[in-house]
Design a protein around this motif. Structure first.
Motif, PDB file in Angstrom:
ATOM      1  N   CYS A 114     -13.631   4.018 -16.693  1.00 31.00           N
ATOM      2  CA  CYS A 114     -13.624   3.482 -15.326  1.00 31.00           C
ATOM      3  C   CYS A 114     -12.253   3.702 -14.688  1.00 31.00           C
ATOM      4  N   ILE A 115     -12.281   4.091 -13.422  1.00 30.27           N
ATOM      5  CA  ILE A 115     -11.035   4.211 -12.649  1.00 30.27           C
ATOM      6  C   ILE A 115     -11.049   3.087 -11.617  1.00 30.27           C
ATOM      7  N   ILE A 116     -10.019   2.253 -11.643  1.00 29.69           N
ATOM      8  CA  ILE A 116      -9.894   1.192 -10.631  1.00 29.69           C
ATOM      9  C   ILE A 116      -8.751   1.614  -9.725  1.00 29.69           C
ATOM     10  N   VAL A 117      -9.054   1.826  -8.452  1.00 27.84           N
ATOM     11  CA  VAL A 117      -8.025   2.426  -7.593  1.00 27.84           C
ATOM     12  C   VAL A 117      -7.684   1.545  -6.399  1.00 27.84           C
ATOM     13  N   ARG A 118      -6.378   1.326  -6.229  1.00 32.96           N
ATOM     14  CA  ARG A 118      -5.793   0.749  -5.013  1.00 32.96           C
ATOM     15  C   ARG A 118      -4.829   1.810  -4.493  1.00 32.96           C
ATOM     16  N   TYR A 119      -5.127   2.332  -3.294  1.00 32.20           N
ATOM     17  CA  TYR A 119      -4.237   3.365  -2.758  1.00 32.20           C
ATOM     18  C   TYR A 119      -4.075   3.146  -1.262  1.00 32.20           C
ATOM     19  N   ASP A 120      -2.858   2.763  -0.889  1.00 37.29           N
ATOM     20  CA  ASP A 120      -2.593   2.393   0.503  1.00 37.29           C
ATOM     21  C   ASP A 120      -2.626   3.589   1.456  1.00 37.29           C
ATOM     22  N   GLU A 121      -2.411   4.790   0.920  1.00 37.55           N
ATOM     23  CA  GLU A 121      -2.225   5.965   1.783  1.00 37.55           C
ATOM     24  C   GLU A 121      -3.519   6.530   2.353  1.00 37.55           C
ATOM     25  N   LEU A 184      -5.728  -7.757  12.972  1.00 38.86           N
ATOM     26  CA  LEU A 184      -7.122  -7.325  13.099  1.00 38.86           C
ATOM     27  C   LEU A 184      -7.268  -5.812  12.946  1.00 38.86           C
ATOM     28  N   SER A 185      -6.243  -5.066  13.394  1.00 38.69           N
ATOM     29  CA  SER A 185      -6.355  -3.599  13.355  1.00 38.69           C
ATOM     30  C   SER A 185      -6.246  -3.040  11.952  1.00 38.69           C
ATOM     31  N   HIS A 186      -5.386  -3.648  11.117  1.00 37.43           N
ATOM     32  CA  HIS A 186      -5.034  -2.984   9.861  1.00 37.43           C
ATOM     33  C   HIS A 186      -5.465  -3.715   8.606  1.00 37.43           C
ATOM     34  N   SER A 187      -5.974  -4.937   8.749  1.00 47.10           N
ATOM     35  CA  SER A 187      -6.296  -5.697   7.536  1.00 47.10           C
ATOM     36  C   SER A 187      -7.599  -5.192   6.913  1.00 47.10           C
ATOM     37  N   SER A 250       1.055  -9.521   8.870  1.00 45.11           N
ATOM     38  CA  SER A 250       1.163  -8.195   9.459  1.00 45.11           C
ATOM     39  C   SER A 250       1.235  -7.188   8.316  1.00 45.11           C
ATOM     40  N   GLN A 251       0.297  -6.249   8.293  1.00 41.73           N
ATOM     41  CA  GLN A 251       0.199  -5.315   7.158  1.00 41.73           C
ATOM     42  C   GLN A 251       1.225  -4.198   7.331  1.00 41.73           C
ATOM     43  N   ASP A 252       2.501  -4.549   7.214  1.00 43.55           N
ATOM     44  CA  ASP A 252       3.553  -3.564   7.505  1.00 43.55           C
ATOM     45  C   ASP A 252       3.475  -2.357   6.576  1.00 43.55           C
ATOM     46  N   ASN A 253       3.080  -2.583   5.320  1.00 41.68           N
ATOM     47  CA  ASN A 253       2.974  -1.454   4.385  1.00 41.68           C
ATOM     48  C   ASN A 253       1.918  -0.452   4.848  1.00 41.68           C
ATOM     49  N   LEU A 254       0.848  -0.945   5.465  1.00 45.45           N
ATOM     50  CA  LEU A 254      -0.201  -0.040   5.922  1.00 45.45           C
ATOM     51  C   LEU A 254       0.115   0.501   7.311  1.00 45.45           C
ATOM     52  N   ARG A 255       0.787  -0.296   8.140  1.00 41.14           N
ATOM     53  CA  ARG A 255       1.140   0.151   9.485  1.00 41.14           C
ATOM     54  C   ARG A 255       2.073   1.355   9.434  1.00 41.14           C
ATOM     55  N   ARG A 264       2.592  -0.950  15.984  1.00 43.20           N
ATOM     56  CA  ARG A 264       3.120  -0.823  14.626  1.00 43.20           C
ATOM     57  C   ARG A 264       4.221  -1.827  14.319  1.00 43.20           C
ATOM     58  N   LYS A 265       4.557  -2.668  15.286  1.00 50.95           N
ATOM     59  CA  LYS A 265       5.633  -3.620  15.011  1.00 50.95           C
ATOM     60  C   LYS A 265       5.062  -4.935  14.501  1.00 50.95           C
ATOM     61  N   SER A 266       5.685  -5.463  13.427  1.00 50.91           N
ATOM     62  CA  SER A 266       5.178  -6.717  12.908  1.00 50.91           C
ATOM     63  C   SER A 266       5.428  -7.858  13.882  1.00 50.91           C
TER      64      SER A 266
END
Ligand code: CP
Length: 418
Positions: A114-121, A184-187, A250-255, A264-266
């Motif tokens: 099994c591959i469990i993947v979290r990838y923000d990009e 709301l946009s990025h979560s 604010s999902q700054d890592n994803l923004r 894009r500003k927190s």
């Protein structure tokens, strides 16, 4: 036809599941909760993730994570599997390798089940990995643990499970009013939760600044939806109506990674979208407040200690039970704990120097005299003596078909059997 956990094989898309699958996840999660919290039963869970006696193997590919990574690791360890954890920055993903290429390698290497993947990009990281596996007829199952801003399937299951445990009747009848507040946009958790809630219905307020909203692809189409969705900018205006609040930071890592959408500003999230005292005072007294965590300034540290409505830590704990449930449903659907107990349960026998653990499956007879602790061991005759009456009860509970006969003691043989 809607793909589900079994037909679709890979739990990677939040909109792939219907009420039947959710109910099965909830029921299994309740069961795993009970077993995990029982210190005597918990050791038996380690026989779940085995194939032919060998542990199943999991590869965790993860962008930064605390809860998702640790709850998967804990679930796998408790259930007897093994895992490797590879942070994305330590893999060639950080050099530009695609999710597809990486999954293909893992499949060809036959190094994991099994591959469990979290990838923000990449919004479609888990989907692309599953495609790569299926296109080549490879075997690992792919589980989405967070792909870009699009999906976080296991968080959706744990959020739905949290609502279900909180108010099961209202949850199923769509009589809960929810507020999703913040990014709301990025979560990805909001985006996935809306897909989950579509199955159950309810009233949803999306609360954020004018320029923020859930992208249309994550909103249900207006026909046939059981959700009544409203966008509002002022949480105070709806505070007296909301049963369940869901704050996000604010999902700054994803923004940073998503250069095309939204503000894009927190700083977009001013105090107006925090759980200030003013807003808390306006909330219903019996409301619940959730957050996928980690939190930012949306509420102060330790707020759960002063306001019982803040249930984000129990919510995160549900992640263990839900992830254990998914692993059970995917990899051990027919494993039964009673069967395991009779095959692998151990009891303590009296030894000369110290007690000796013996598998209950090696006990083939019990003395029927109530206070006698003698047992017949496979191939040994009346050789063994249990440590305590408790152990005798355990043998009986785990293997009720063990025959009751007298041991060789004269005083036992004189007792008549009723
Ligand atoms: N909720 C959640 O996904 O938390 P982590 O980022 O810590 O895994």
């Amino acid at each position: 036809m809607r793909p589900n956990l079994y037909r679709g094989r890979h739990p990677i898309n939040a909109d792939a599941f219907g009420p039947v699958e959710f109910s099965e996840v909830f029921r299994t999660a309740d069961d795993m909760r009970e077993k995990y919290l029982d210190r005597k039963i918990r050791p038996l869970l380690k026989y779940f993730l085995l194939r032919d006696g060998e542990p199943l193997s999991f590869q965790l590919i993860m962008s930064p994570s605390t809860r998702t990574a640790i709850s998967f690791q804990t679930s796998i360890r408790v259930m007897g599997g093994i895992y490797d954890w590879k942070p994305d920055i330590m893999s060639s993903l950080s050099k530009g390798e695609s999710a597809k290429s990486m999954a293909t390698i893992l499949g060809y290497f036959e190094c994991c089940d099994c591959i469990i993947v979290r990838y923000d990009e990449d919004d479609y990281a888990a989907q692309k990995m599953a495609d790569a596996i299926e296109d080549r007829g490879l075997s690992p199952i792919v589980i989405d643990a967070g792909s870009g801003t699009r999906s976080h399937v296991t968080q959706m299951f744990l959020d739905m499970y949290t609502y279900y445990r909180w108010r099961p009747k209202e949850f199923y009848t769509g009589d809960i009013t929810y507020a999703f507040i913040g990014d709301l946009s990025h979560s990805r958790t909001i985006h996935s939760d809306l897909k989950g809630l579509e199955n159950f219905g309810g009233t949803v307020y999306l609360v954020g600044p004018e320029a923020e909203n859930v992208p249309s692809e994550y909103l249900p189409s207006s026909e046939n939806t059981r959700l009544r969705i409203y966008k509002v900018t002022d949480p105070l205006a709806i505070a007296d109506k909301v049963d369940a609040w869901y704050f996000t930071r604010s999902q700054d890592n994803l923004r940073k990674k998503k250069k095309t959408t939204g503000d894009r500003k927190s700083s977009a999230f001013s105090e107006a979208y925090w759980a200030t005292k003013k807003l808390r005072d306006a909330m219903k007294k019996d409301a619940i407040v959730l957050h996928p965590l980690p939190h930012g300034p949306e509420f102060e540290e330790d707020i759960d200690l002063i306001d019982h409505r803040f249930q984000h830590f129990p919510q995160a704990l549900n992640g263990i039970f839900v992830r254990m449930a998914l692993l059970k449903m995917l990899f051990a659907p027919h494993v039964d704990i009673k069967q395991i107990a009779s095959e692998y349960g151990k009891v303590e026998m009296s030894g000369y120097f110290h007690s000796i653990p013996v598998n209950t499956k090696n006990i083939i007879g019990l003395c029927c005299t109530e206070n006698c602790l003698c047992v017949e061991l496979r191939g040994n005759g009346w050789e063994g003596k249990l440590q305590s009456k408790q152990e005798k009860l355990k043998v009986k509970a785990e293997n009720p078909i063990i025959p009751w006969t007298f041991c060789n003691h004269t005083h036992c043989q004189q007792v008549s059997v009723k």
